[in-house]
Design a protein around this motif. Structure first.
Motif, PDB file in Angstrom:
ATOM      1  N   MET A  55      -3.187   3.229  22.066  1.00 26.14           N
ATOM      2  CA  MET A  55      -3.549   3.894  20.803  1.00 26.14           C
ATOM      3  C   MET A  55      -2.381   3.809  19.824  1.00 26.14           C
ATOM      4  N   GLN A  56      -2.717   3.615  18.550  1.00 24.05           N
ATOM      5  CA  GLN A  56      -1.672   3.455  17.559  1.00 24.05           C
ATOM      6  C   GLN A  56      -0.929   4.766  17.294  1.00 24.05           C
ATOM      7  N   ASP A  57       0.321   4.642  16.866  1.00 22.08           N
ATOM      8  CA  ASP A  57       1.112   5.781  16.453  1.00 22.08           C
ATOM      9  C   ASP A  57       0.415   6.495  15.303  1.00 22.08           C
ATOM     10  N   VAL A  58       0.452   7.852  15.321  1.00 24.52           N
ATOM     11  CA  VAL A  58      -0.260   8.642  14.314  1.00 24.52           C
ATOM     12  C   VAL A  58       0.254   8.342  12.906  1.00 24.52           C
ATOM     13  N   ALA A  59       1.562   8.245  12.735  1.00 19.79           N
ATOM     14  CA  ALA A  59       2.117   7.947  11.419  1.00 19.79           C
ATOM     15  C   ALA A  59       1.631   6.586  10.914  1.00 19.79           C
ATOM     16  N   HIS A  60       1.507   5.619  11.825  1.00 18.35           N
ATOM     17  CA  HIS A  60       1.005   4.293  11.443  1.00 18.35           C
ATOM     18  C   HIS A  60      -0.445   4.387  10.964  1.00 18.35           C
ATOM     19  N   VAL A  61      -1.259   5.165  11.691  1.00 18.39           N
ATOM     20  CA  VAL A  61      -2.659   5.351  11.297  1.00 18.39           C
ATOM     21  C   VAL A  61      -2.742   6.026   9.931  1.00 18.39           C
ATOM     22  N   LEU A  62      -1.933   7.064   9.732  1.00 20.61           N
ATOM     23  CA  LEU A  62      -1.937   7.778   8.458  1.00 20.61           C
ATOM     24  C   LEU A  62      -1.518   6.862   7.301  1.00 20.61           C
ATOM     25  N   GLY A  63      -0.553   6.003   7.565  1.00 22.38           N
ATOM     26  CA  GLY A  63      -0.130   5.062   6.536  1.00 22.38           C
ATOM     27  C   GLY A  63      -1.252   4.113   6.149  1.00 22.38           C
ATOM     28  N   ARG A  64      -1.976   3.621   7.153  1.00 24.24           N
ATOM     29  CA  ARG A  64      -3.104   2.720   6.874  1.00 24.24           C
ATOM     30  C   ARG A  64      -4.202   3.449   6.095  1.00 24.24           C
ATOM     31  N   LEU A  65      -4.498   4.675   6.501  1.00 23.03           N
ATOM     32  CA  LEU A  65      -5.518   5.458   5.801  1.00 23.03           C
ATOM     33  C   LEU A  65      -5.087   5.765   4.361  1.00 23.03           C
ATOM     34  N   ARG A  66      -3.796   6.034   4.174  1.00 18.82           N
ATOM     35  CA  ARG A  66      -3.307   6.328   2.812  1.00 18.82           C
ATOM     36  C   ARG A  66      -3.423   5.099   1.917  1.00 18.82           C
ATOM     37  N   ARG A  67      -3.061   3.951   2.441  1.00 16.17           N
ATOM     38  CA  ARG A  67      -3.144   2.732   1.634  1.00 16.17           C
ATOM     39  C   ARG A  67      -4.581   2.455   1.205  1.00 16.17           C
ATOM     40  N   PHE A  68      -5.517   2.787   2.074  1.00 13.36           N
ATOM     41  CA  PHE A  68      -6.925   2.610   1.737  1.00 13.36           C
ATOM     42  C   PHE A  68      -7.365   3.656   0.711  1.00 13.36           C
ATOM     43  N   ALA A  69      -6.949   4.913   0.918  1.00 12.55           N
ATOM     44  CA  ALA A  69      -7.393   6.008   0.054  1.00 12.55           C
ATOM     45  C   ALA A  69      -6.821   5.934  -1.354  1.00 12.55           C
ATOM     46  N   ARG A  70      -5.657   5.320  -1.505  1.00  7.94           N
ATOM     47  CA  ARG A  70      -5.009   5.351  -2.814  1.00  7.94           C
ATOM     48  C   ARG A  70      -5.724   4.501  -3.854  1.00  7.94           C
TER      49      ARG A  70
END
Length: 210
Positions: free
Chosen positions: A1-16
């Motif tokens: 499973m991916q690191d939580v911070a990595h997942v959050l970064g990917r989600l942020r890049r999409f959300a922005r």
């Protein structure tokens, strides 16, 4: 499973693309973990970060952590060294990003929970994959006791990720007064999965039939 911070970064890049000012929670999380480790007292990451850790990816603007009274004193003492400031009796803010950190201290009452208090980090339990995060049983209990719409939605999504054997183990471990509610949400989760599968089959038949 991916690191939580990595997942959050990917989600942020999409959300922005929809919200350019979306919170840099992926930047604040490692800073918070560094601060917590320096304090050296028991803690568990809870809330949305723990939900991601246990398999349901969703973006959240804030961070949440469960600490002992000793850890809370240490957090207040060392917060500025890591870019955090105290903004209310139980809340920090990460100055570089503006991300808020909601601190749940053992023994404090849980809002809307009819007399229940936050457990100690040890009693809440740790994830077998990363002890910084609360275990699934402890996370479900906190989410159910919060009685928030987001918390109940998170429980539903987490229950969709586990098989019957894992669910039965969880039901046996969770606080007795929460088992009926957990069972109801489990049934709703199963029904949603069945509906999604049926709709997917219908779409596939329509595609092949056209």
């Amino acid at each position: 499973m991916q690191d939580v911070a990595h997942v959050l970064g990917r989600l942020r890049r999409f959300a922005r693309f929809a919200r350019p000012d979306v919170s840099e929670v992926d930047v604040a999380l490692p800073a918070l973990e560094t601060l917590l480790k320096e304090v050296g007292a028991p803690y568990r990451l809870v809330g949305g970060a723990a939900v991601i850790h246990h398999g349901y990816e969703r973006f959240m603007p804030d961070l949440h952590v469960l600490v002992s009274g000793e850890a809370w004193r240490g957090l207040r003492e060392h917060s500025r060294e890591h870019g955090f400031v105290l903004v209310s009796p139980r809340r920090l803010r990460h100055e570089p990003t503006g991300v808020r950190v909601h601190v749940f201290v053992s023994g404090d009452p849980i809002l809307r929970s009819e007399g229940h208090a936050y457990p100690s980090p040890d009693c809440a339990g740790a994830s077998s994959r990363d002890a910084a995060y609360v275990g699934l049983r402890g996370l479900l209990e906190l989410l159910l006791r919060s009685r928030s719409y987001q918390g109940l939605a998170d429980v539903m999504e987490l229950l969709k990720k586990i098989d019957d054997r894992r669910y039965m183990t969880l039901e046996g471990e969770i606080a007795h007064d929460l088992r009926e509610q957990l069972a109801k949400l489990r049934q709703e989760a199963i029904e949603e999965l069945a509906l999604a599968s049926s709709e997917g089959d219908d779409n596939e038949r329509e595609t092949h039939g056209s």
